[in-house]
Structures are given as C-alpha cells and as structure tokens.
Enzyme design. Sequence first.
Site, PDB file in Angstrom:
ATOM      1  CB  SER A  60      -0.934  -0.001   1.217  1.00 37.48           C
ATOM      2  OG  SER A  60      -1.787  -1.118   1.193  1.00 37.48           O
ATOM      3  CE1 TYR A 155      -2.087  -4.598   4.694  1.00 38.08           C
ATOM      4  CE2 TYR A 155      -1.816  -4.455   2.309  1.00 38.08           C
ATOM      5  CZ  TYR A 155      -1.844  -3.851   3.545  1.00 38.08           C
ATOM      6  OH  TYR A 155      -1.636  -2.484   3.653  1.00 38.08           O
ATOM      7  CE  LYS A 185       0.928  -3.953   7.119  1.00 36.24           C
ATOM      8  NZ  LYS A 185       1.221  -3.042   5.991  1.00 36.24           N
ATOM      9  CB  ILE A 241       4.412  -5.282   7.670  1.00 39.24           C
ATOM     10  CG1 ILE A 241       4.883  -6.734   7.686  1.00 39.24           C
ATOM     11  CG2 ILE A 241       4.683  -4.645   6.312  1.00 39.24           C
ATOM     12  CD1 ILE A 241       4.139  -7.633   6.692  1.00 39.24           C
TER      13      ILE A 241
END
Length: 345
Positions: A60, A155, A185, A241
């Site tokens: 992102s 994610y 994540k 992260i």
Amino acid sequence: MNGHTNGVNGSASSRVLTPGIFAPIPTFFLPDTEDLDLESFAAHVVRLAKANVRPLVSGSMGEAIHLTHAERTTLIKTARAALDGAGFADVPIVAGTGAGSTRETVALCHEAAAAGADFVIVITSGYFAGALTRDALKAYFVEVSEKSPLPVIIYNYPGASGGIDLDSDLITEIAEQCPNTAGVKLTCGNVGKLTRICATVSETAFATSHPRKNANAPFLVLGGFADFILPSTYANGHGAIIGLGNVAPHACARVFELSVASLADAALLPEAQRLQGIVARGDFTIAKASISGTKFLLEKLYGYGGRPRKPLPPIAPAAADALWAHPHVQELVAAERELSGKTAP
C-alpha cells in the site's frame, strides 16, 4: 543470486521468513515523468537493510494500485540486485500481489517469483466487498495459496479493501488449512485479534499439527502499526510491517529487539516501554499524513522522497511544515538519529 533460489519452478526459497520489522517500501517517481526512480528506491532498500528492516515491495505504501505488472517486476529485480550488491543476499523480499480478481492475483504471484521475490502478501479486493461472503473470502485465500509458487502472507486492511475485516476465526482457519500461508499482517490495528490468532498459531503444537509447505516460512502474526510492537511481543506476536520503518528504521527495529530481549531480562522493559512510546506517538502523527507525508519526511531526512503518483496529491506546504515541526515527529527524529549514530540536522 549467491546460491539462493526463489519459488520459480516449484523450488522453495532458501531465505527464511523470521520475526522482526518489515517496511512497505515507497515507490519513488521522477518528478517530470512519473517514471520509476530506481536509484532512490535501491538506495532506500539498502538503507533499511542496514538497520535490520526488511523490504516489502509493491504494498500500500508502495502505491501498488498505481503500478503496472512490469513495474512491479522491475522493483523486485531492483531490490534484489541492490541487496545482493550491498552484502544482504540473505535478506528476503516480500512482494505485494493482491489484485482485483483471484486470477490476476495468482498471475502476480507467479510474476513475483520469476522476478526474485521470496514471499508474497495478498490483500482482498474491495471493489465488490458487499458481495464477498465469508465463504468467498476463505475460498480466495485457499485458491491463491494453493496456486502461488511462493508462501502467502494474508493482508487484512479494511481501509483499503472496502471495509472487509477478516476475523480471527477465519484467519486461523486459513492458517490451519492452507500450508502455503506464511502469516498475516493486521492493519486493522486490532490487538485483541492478534492475541487470539497467536494463541493458536504461536503455540509449538501448531507447527507440528499444521506443518508449512515451505519450512522457511512459518506462520507469523505481524502488526500493521508501530504502536503495539511491545504488546504484541508479549502476546507471542512476531513483529510488524509498518510504514514508519521507512522514516525511523533504527528506532522501530530497536523497539522490537528490546521487546524480545525483555522477555528474558525484565530490566530491559522500561527502556522498551520508553522507546515504544516515542515510536507510537510518531506513528500516530505521521500516519495521518499518509503516503505524501511519509515521502515528504524521507525527502527532508534523506534527500529523496518526491511526490506520489497522480491522482494522489503531494502534501500541502503548510501541512508539511506542521508535520515536521510536530513535537512527536521531532522526538522520533531525535531518537532515530541517536540510534543510527547520526546527529546532523
């Protein structure tokens, strides 16, 4: 690549996915053309590796939604060459491969493997979020993990996927049933969810009962913000992260190192708590300025950063000045300079 292999042709990556701090690397663009600024990108990847922060390419923060398939491939190849050339051949590359359809996501996973990535991270598409049932979401990750030549990190980012927020039960089910998954994540920022997932996947029995397809890719539970690195360590999490790892890599890495060390030596806990506070306040302030704010700070600190790719606007001059002058940012910058051994303004 110094004896290392990736997932091409079914061969398992020999680089190991270990707990720690990862940073979603910004994609830098040349100011006049918006072409990739590969020189700045390579320099930044190496800068973070020297601080023990590992790269996530085309996430992102890297404006993956603005990149072509060819550009994603170029970034992976550039990162691998930069790391190898700087003596970091053992540092793995995580590549973002989530796309609008399952088909394109799988294709990106194969392209990432061919380019030299070691692991992929996959977000759910939010365009048809209202139509994606729990079964559909599970089927997506099952199929992607089965067809990806590289281990897959889930994610979970509701803000970038139409509000889709995978719950702890679903994530745990996917981890149990999909041996080619390598972690999650949590950019939902839900510490309770992290704790519940860790209560299953961080137990020793999990690895025995649900072995991974790739022994170098255990299932890691990673935060998506820098403000709960310390608490997540005590819930048996595995690091984070985080975009802040670009701005203050030494400080973020040090919080993780102290957090882990404090499990064995409680005397280190007060320093871990102190630095976690500095990092948390800085993260809260900088995150509100989004990608353009992070790029501004990188320009201010390291001499590169530039603008996002359109239609994302650059940070307004007044907002940039206010961000730099903010006491939480200045406190973070001071800590980063101290930890990196640099005192220059």
